[in-house]
Design an enzyme around this catalytic site. Structure first.
Site, PDB file in Angstrom:
ATOM      1  CB  CYS A   1      -0.926  -0.039   1.224  1.00  0.00           C
ATOM      2  SG  CYS A   1      -1.804   1.494   1.542  1.00  0.00           S
TER       3      CYS A   1
ATOM      4  CB  CYS B   1       0.267   1.994   4.065  1.00  0.00           C
ATOM      5  SG  CYS B   1      -1.403   1.339   3.860  1.00  0.00           S
TER       6      CYS B   1
END
Length: 327
Positions: free
Chosen positions: A82, A85
């Protein structure tokens, strides 16, 4: 093990699961018990590095639920692949250090902990939740600006202090590298085994078994709040299981006078986290009906109040609105 007051697997608005006073009482009881038994939970200083922890399914109850009786626990759902993230996670870690014990950051890798992701109803990552005195609530999704994150954290900490008496953790840089003492086990209550059986049934998708387990507790202890809450949740999940959501919503939209359609749609509203929509739909149904139809809508609304929690502000507001249309 699935946290008891999240047994609806994240599909209900988690902020409304328990009344504030009940959660505060449980938090105070847990802190007092930890202090009495000499556990490391109450008042023990921790190292700065302990403010950020990796949590998995096996350690969730110990590291998140139990710790949330001392300090708000912020949960960062992330994954290695991700990209957002990689921006958000370091920011949250830095803020955890800066806030110096006013909240604890728990990092959960969704690839390795799919069950927790499902229990919180995470639809995409990064996703940030919090658990306060055993109550879970969504904070935000995506890589939010730092100013917005700070504002959210400040509000979370204020709620923790004012509503639940959570004063945070003592942080001691000298404790770095020292092993924290293990927390003492809290003795099981008289109905813990039956309540755990209900949770296991929910985990296994056995909704009739969960309903029966909660009823078993209530048959001996009709005032057991946890069992009443769990029963209301399990019965709601049982009602919506197998429903064609698209057809239910189509029928409700096209047939406003069909009380059964409105009741089914309200159940789906609540399961989807749309608390005000569920309440408003049934209050309006009560307003425009009479006799058995009105009573059916009213009774279902009261059942949904049980799912959310009697002292939750939206329930209290809906009770007032219901009283206005009834009288």
């Amino acid at each position: 093990m699935q946290p008891r007051n999240m047994s609806m697997s994240g599909v209900v608005d988690l902020a409304a699961v328990k009344a504030a006073q009940e959660a505060k009482a449980k938090a105070e009881q847990a802190r007092a018990e930890a202090a009495r038994q000499g556990g490391g939970a109450a008042g023990a200083a921790i190292s700065p590095s302990s403010l950020v922890i990796d949590v998995d399914e096996a350690g969730f109850e110990r590291e998140v639920l139990q710790r949330s009786t001392e300090v708000p626990v912020v949960i960062d759902f992330w994954a290695e692949w991700c990209e957002p993230c990689k921006q958000l996670s370091p920011l949250l870690e830095r803020l955890a250090q800066e806030y110096n014990g006013r909240f604890l950051l728990a990092k959960i890798d969704v690839d390795a902990n799919q069950m927790l992701m499902q229990q919180f109803g995470v639809q995409g990552i990064p996703a940030v939740f919090a658990v306060v005195a055993g109550q879970a609530l969504p904070l935000f999704q995506g890589a939010a600006p730092e100013a917005q994150i700070r504002q959210t954290l400040d509000q979370l900490i204020q709620v923790g202090e004012e509503r639940f008496g959570l004063t945070g953790l003592a942080v001691d840089p000298a404790a770095e590298g020292q092993q924290a003492p293990a927390a003492a086990e809290v003795p099981a209550g008289p109905y813990d085994a039956a309540l755990e059986a209900a949770v296991r049934a929910l985990d296994a998708g056995d909704l009739p078994g969960a309903v029966q387990a909660y009823k078993n507790v209530l048959s001996d202890d009709p005032a057991n709040t946890e069992a009443k809450l769990g029963l209301a949740q399990a019965e709601l999940l049982q009602r919506v299981q197998g429903l064609d959501a698209q057809k239910v919503r189509k029928d409700a939209a096209e047939k406003p006078a069909d009380v059964a359609a409105q009741i089914a749609a309200a159940d789906l509203d609540l399961v989807g986290g749309h608390v005000e929509d569920a309440f408003g739909r049934l209050i309006e149904t009560v307003r425009r009906t009479a006799g058995d139809d009105r009573d059916a809508a009213r009774v279902r609304l009261l059942e949904l109040f049980e799912v959310v929690g009697a002292d939750e502000p939206r329930v209290m507001a809906a009770r007032t609105a219901l009283a206005r249309v009834l009288f």
